[in-house]
Design a protein around this motif. Sequence first.
Motif, PDB file in Angstrom:
ATOM      1  N   SER A  85       0.727  -1.173  -0.062  1.00 48.54           N
ATOM      2  CA  SER A  85      -0.102  -0.004   0.003  1.00 48.54           C
ATOM      3  C   SER A  85       0.859   1.490  -0.023  1.00 48.54           C
ATOM      4  CB  SER A  85      -0.944   0.093   1.165  1.00 48.54           C
ATOM      5  OG  SER A  85      -1.741  -1.157   1.094  1.00 48.54           O
ATOM      6  N   LEU A  86       2.140   1.219   0.513  1.00 49.35           N
ATOM      7  CA  LEU A  86       2.706   2.411   0.774  1.00 49.35           C
ATOM      8  C   LEU A  86       3.137   2.919  -0.746  1.00 49.35           C
ATOM      9  CD1 LEU A  86       5.477   1.746   3.531  1.00 49.35           C
ATOM     10  CD2 LEU A  86       3.533   3.210   3.479  1.00 49.35           C
ATOM     11  N   ILE A  87       3.387   1.957  -1.855  1.00 54.37           N
ATOM     12  CA  ILE A  87       3.736   2.197  -3.023  1.00 54.37           C
ATOM     13  C   ILE A  87       2.536   2.868  -3.904  1.00 54.37           C
ATOM     14  CG2 ILE A  87       4.586   1.448  -5.337  1.00 54.37           C
ATOM     15  CD1 ILE A  87       6.549   1.551  -3.160  1.00 54.37           C
ATOM     16  N   GLY A  88       1.405   2.152  -3.374  1.00 52.99           N
ATOM     17  CA  GLY A  88       0.100   2.674  -3.703  1.00 52.99           C
ATOM     18  C   GLY A  88      -0.148   4.393  -3.603  1.00 52.99           C
ATOM     19  N   LEU A 247     -15.871  11.573   0.150  1.00 47.85           N
ATOM     20  CA  LEU A 247     -15.980  10.290  -0.223  1.00 47.85           C
ATOM     21  C   LEU A 247     -14.437   9.539   0.093  1.00 47.85           C
ATOM     22  CD1 LEU A 247     -17.489   8.013  -1.527  1.00 47.85           C
ATOM     23  CD2 LEU A 247     -16.463   8.942  -3.841  1.00 47.85           C
ATOM     24  N   PHE A 248     -13.232  10.551  -0.119  1.00 47.96           N
ATOM     25  CA  PHE A 248     -11.961   9.668   0.449  1.00 47.96           C
ATOM     26  C   PHE A 248     -12.049   9.397   1.865  1.00 47.96           C
ATOM     27  CE2 PHE A 248      -8.478  11.053   2.827  1.00 47.96           C
ATOM     28  CZ  PHE A 248      -7.335  10.280   2.071  1.00 47.96           C
ATOM     29  N   ILE A 249     -12.693  10.258   2.851  1.00 44.53           N
ATOM     30  CA  ILE A 249     -12.737   9.901   4.123  1.00 44.53           C
ATOM     31  C   ILE A 249     -13.378   8.517   4.390  1.00 44.53           C
ATOM     32  CG2 ILE A 249     -13.544  10.358   6.445  1.00 44.53           C
ATOM     33  CD1 ILE A 249     -13.157  13.370   5.461  1.00 44.53           C
ATOM     34  N   VAL A 250     -14.758   8.442   3.632  1.00 40.28           N
ATOM     35  CA  VAL A 250     -15.678   7.136   3.922  1.00 40.28           C
ATOM     36  C   VAL A 250     -14.836   6.153   3.357  1.00 40.28           C
ATOM     37  CG1 VAL A 250     -17.426   6.071   3.154  1.00 40.28           C
ATOM     38  CG2 VAL A 250     -17.623   8.702   3.719  1.00 40.28           C
ATOM     39  N   PHE A 251     -14.013   6.056   2.232  1.00 40.05           N
ATOM     40  CA  PHE A 251     -13.420   5.108   1.377  1.00 40.05           C
ATOM     41  C   PHE A 251     -12.414   4.527   2.318  1.00 40.05           C
ATOM     42  CE2 PHE A 251     -11.511   2.541  -2.127  1.00 40.05           C
ATOM     43  CZ  PHE A 251     -12.812   1.801  -2.156  1.00 40.05           C
ATOM     44  N   ALA A 252     -11.455   5.514   2.834  1.00 44.72           N
ATOM     45  CA  ALA A 252     -10.391   5.102   3.668  1.00 44.72           C
ATOM     46  C   ALA A 252     -10.625   4.429   4.978  1.00 44.72           C
ATOM     47  CB  ALA A 252      -9.509   6.401   4.129  1.00 44.72           C
ATOM     48  N   VAL A 253     -11.539   4.636   5.693  1.00 44.64           N
ATOM     49  CA  VAL A 253     -12.028   4.146   6.785  1.00 44.64           C
ATOM     50  C   VAL A 253     -12.762   2.569   6.466  1.00 44.64           C
ATOM     51  CG1 VAL A 253     -13.660   4.097   8.651  1.00 44.64           C
ATOM     52  CG2 VAL A 253     -12.520   6.361   8.038  1.00 44.64           C
ATOM     53  N   PHE A 254     -13.513   2.709   5.390  1.00 41.82           N
ATOM     54  CA  PHE A 254     -14.087   1.384   4.667  1.00 41.82           C
ATOM     55  C   PHE A 254     -12.938   0.470   4.497  1.00 41.82           C
ATOM     56  CE2 PHE A 254     -14.907  -0.819   0.827  1.00 41.82           C
ATOM     57  CZ  PHE A 254     -15.750  -1.769   1.239  1.00 41.82           C
ATOM     58  N   ILE A 255     -11.720   1.009   3.873  1.00 41.30           N
ATOM     59  CA  ILE A 255     -10.814   0.089   3.427  1.00 41.30           C
ATOM     60  C   ILE A 255      -9.855  -0.474   4.989  1.00 41.30           C
ATOM     61  CG2 ILE A 255      -8.508  -0.178   2.388  1.00 41.30           C
ATOM     62  CD1 ILE A 255     -11.157  -0.745   0.548  1.00 41.30           C
ATOM     63  N   ALA A 376     -12.522  12.047 -14.162  1.00 38.75           N
ATOM     64  CA  ALA A 376     -13.001  10.873 -13.526  1.00 38.75           C
ATOM     65  C   ALA A 376     -11.527   9.999 -13.238  1.00 38.75           C
ATOM     66  CB  ALA A 376     -13.749   9.857 -14.860  1.00 38.75           C
ATOM     67  N   THR A 377     -10.607  10.098 -13.894  1.00 39.83           N
ATOM     68  CA  THR A 377      -9.338   9.601 -13.800  1.00 39.83           C
ATOM     69  C   THR A 377      -8.963   9.987 -12.303  1.00 39.83           C
ATOM     70  OG1 THR A 377      -8.779   9.501 -15.990  1.00 39.83           O
ATOM     71  CG2 THR A 377      -7.062   8.972 -14.482  1.00 39.83           C
ATOM     72  N   MET A 378      -8.861  11.356 -12.135  1.00 37.43           N
ATOM     73  CA  MET A 378      -8.115  12.108 -10.730  1.00 37.43           C
ATOM     74  C   MET A 378      -9.483  11.454  -9.794  1.00 37.43           C
ATOM     75  SD  MET A 378      -5.720  13.859 -11.508  1.00 37.43           S
ATOM     76  CE  MET A 378      -5.609  14.914 -10.269  1.00 37.43           C
ATOM     77  N   GLY A 379     -10.654  11.307  -9.989  1.00 37.22           N
ATOM     78  CA  GLY A 379     -11.531  10.770  -8.933  1.00 37.22           C
ATOM     79  C   GLY A 379     -11.140   9.389  -8.517  1.00 37.22           C
ATOM     80  N   MET A 380     -10.831   8.630  -9.641  1.00 35.36           N
ATOM     81  CA  MET A 380     -10.296   7.202  -9.080  1.00 35.36           C
ATOM     82  C   MET A 380      -8.970   7.213  -8.628  1.00 35.36           C
ATOM     83  SD  MET A 380     -12.694   5.036 -10.163  1.00 35.36           S
ATOM     84  CE  MET A 380     -13.878   4.964 -11.359  1.00 35.36           C
ATOM     85  N   ALA A 381      -8.243   8.114  -8.786  1.00 29.05           N
ATOM     86  CA  ALA A 381      -6.847   8.314  -8.035  1.00 29.05           C
ATOM     87  C   ALA A 381      -7.059   8.618  -6.615  1.00 29.05           C
ATOM     88  CB  ALA A 381      -6.018   9.512  -8.739  1.00 29.05           C
ATOM     89  N   VAL A 382      -8.151   9.624  -6.251  1.00 30.85           N
ATOM     90  CA  VAL A 382      -8.473   9.887  -4.885  1.00 30.85           C
ATOM     91  C   VAL A 382      -8.735   8.546  -4.117  1.00 30.85           C
ATOM     92  CG1 VAL A 382     -10.110  11.192  -3.377  1.00 30.85           C
ATOM     93  CG2 VAL A 382      -9.226  12.136  -5.441  1.00 30.85           C
ATOM     94  N   LEU A 383      -9.645   7.935  -4.639  1.00 29.10           N
ATOM     95  CA  LEU A 383     -10.155   6.455  -4.156  1.00 29.10           C
ATOM     96  C   LEU A 383      -9.066   5.502  -3.953  1.00 29.10           C
ATOM     97  CD1 LEU A 383     -13.864   5.827  -5.337  1.00 29.10           C
ATOM     98  CD2 LEU A 383     -12.873   7.265  -3.406  1.00 29.10           C
ATOM     99  N   GLN A 384      -8.126   5.521  -5.108  1.00 32.92           N
ATOM    100  CA  GLN A 384      -7.026   4.531  -4.613  1.00 32.92           C
ATOM    101  C   GLN A 384      -5.979   4.934  -3.656  1.00 32.92           C
ATOM    102  OE1 GLN A 384      -7.050   1.760  -6.268  1.00 32.92           O
ATOM    103  NE2 GLN A 384      -5.183   1.156  -5.590  1.00 32.92           N
ATOM    104  N   PHE A 385      -5.959   6.604  -3.493  1.00 35.65           N
ATOM    105  CA  PHE A 385      -5.157   6.942  -2.452  1.00 35.65           C
ATOM    106  C   PHE A 385      -5.830   6.740  -1.199  1.00 35.65           C
ATOM    107  CE2 PHE A 385      -4.058  10.874   0.093  1.00 35.65           C
ATOM    108  CZ  PHE A 385      -2.545  10.448   0.170  1.00 35.65           C
ATOM    109  N   ALA A 386      -7.047   6.683  -1.098  1.00 26.21           N
ATOM    110  CA  ALA A 386      -8.009   6.390   0.145  1.00 26.21           C
ATOM    111  C   ALA A 386      -7.662   4.806   0.578  1.00 26.21           C
ATOM    112  CB  ALA A 386      -9.363   6.786   0.010  1.00 26.21           C
ATOM    113  N   GLN A 387      -7.732   4.090  -0.525  1.00 24.91           N
ATOM    114  CA  GLN A 387      -7.521   2.585  -0.440  1.00 24.91           C
ATOM    115  C   GLN A 387      -6.238   2.302   0.223  1.00 24.91           C
ATOM    116  OE1 GLN A 387      -9.074   0.035  -3.591  1.00 24.91           O
ATOM    117  NE2 GLN A 387      -7.291  -1.409  -3.241  1.00 24.91           N
ATOM    118  N   CYS A 388      -5.218   2.928  -0.414  1.00 26.00           N
ATOM    119  CA  CYS A 388      -3.603   2.567   0.053  1.00 26.00           C
ATOM    120  C   CYS A 388      -3.579   3.127   1.660  1.00 26.00           C
ATOM    121  CB  CYS A 388      -2.788   3.174  -0.664  1.00 26.00           C
ATOM    122  SG  CYS A 388      -2.924   2.326  -2.594  1.00 26.00           S
ATOM    123  N   ILE A 389      -4.276   4.363   1.802  1.00 27.14           N
ATOM    124  CA  ILE A 389      -4.166   4.721   3.068  1.00 27.14           C
ATOM    125  C   ILE A 389      -4.913   3.971   4.253  1.00 27.14           C
ATOM    126  CG2 ILE A 389      -4.979   6.566   4.792  1.00 27.14           C
ATOM    127  CD1 ILE A 389      -2.926   7.560   3.396  1.00 27.14           C
TER     128      ILE A 389
END
Length: 446
Positions: A85-88, A247-255, A376-389
């Motif tokens: 995840s750190l690389i992510g 959404l970033f906060i929600v997804f980060a806690v979810f992950i 849309a790509t930047m939005g996916m990047a935000v969620l990927q950032f949240a996932q890795c966090i």
Amino acid sequence: MEKDSAALKQPRPYAESDINRYEEKTPRYAWVIWIVTFLVSFAAPLGQFKLVNIPLYFIYVPNVSPAGGFMLDGAGFGMLMTCVSLIGIVLAFPAAFICRKLGLRWTITIATLGVIVGGLIPALAGTNITALYIGRFIEGLGIGLVGVSAPTLITLWFPDKTRGVMLGLWCCWVPLSITLDALVTPSIAAASGWQGVFWFVIIFATVSLILFNIFYKVPGGEGASYNVESNFKECIVLLKNKDIWLLFIVFAVFIAGQTGIVNTYLPTFLQTSVETGGWGFTEQAAAMGLSVVTTIGLVANPAGGAITNRLPLKLKRIMPVLVAVIYLFCFYMMFQTENITLVWVGIVLMGLCAGIGGGGLRPLAPTIMNKSAMAATMGMAVLQFAQCIGNCFSPVYGGMIDAGYTYWDACLFTIIPLSVVMLIAAIFINPKPKGKPLSEEPENHQ
């Protein structure tokens, strides 16, 4: 001349051209693209979670761990998950620009090569802890790049009316990979050790990459254009959107709950002896407990995407609110040691929540960031950032277990209060209709 003059006065495409609109038909070839994109996406979490169901090869438990393991503690095992995840985290936003500069084909190819090479290094090095960690860092290329590029490719091929369902189906990449890992890795490890599991993932990723490159194609028309010039500042301005960060906060806690705790430590908790705060399950039975979570998620993910798609814009926040509410209950049930029935109720609830969260939250990113393909790509990047966090939560939770906390107490002091924060953030998510600016554009970009 007047027509040419009027065209010159039009603002140039801002960061990217339009993505497909609702009334467009789904191209037939989109289904082929979805299949090969899913396969290469699937290889990344298959590699990331290949350790989870054979933890005793990595976590040392006296008189229990098999010979030929790494003899790490709980926090060290969690760090093996966090390495990926750190690389992510590092690649989450650069991945959007890598997609732009290299194209989606090369971005996804590099991601899959990371899974292959990252598994190959420790498989050849044996029980060398340094090689294992290096391999895990390289595997991070897979999650870090494909988590942004793959859903972007799907977004470009599918119009609004089918995009939510197909992104929801794509979100099965994680639960399906964990399910497959749970079903096959204990048997493979029993026959050929942990190295056999690594070789299984390497072969799967290689075949998937070959198929992807054979069938890869981008759709024609304006929606697929990645040739529009824009600078870094213009792309960053796309992120001036409070809803995507809620959404970033929600997804980060979810992950953090799903991956950082459940997907990483549920099998270990179930295998831990009753005397030391677990249930004493066998390795296969514990793997089955986790596979129940992920199997339910296989159905719930596309269902979550379909529900998100059908909800009116102002009601789409129901999905993140529902995830937060379930989190406040299911961890208590899942990690208590008083009633085994409640454990299974918690496991089922977590399976539903994993699907609702994965399939229901990811399609919200292009709904919120609906200005353009790059948005849309930047939005996916935000969620990927949240996932890795969120994935980085594993060693925090593992460290608390090493310090003597019960699995439930560790949840009480971590994921439960975070779920309250997630609920508050979810309530304030309010996506804007397409056609209205989602963020401030530069005053002068003509």
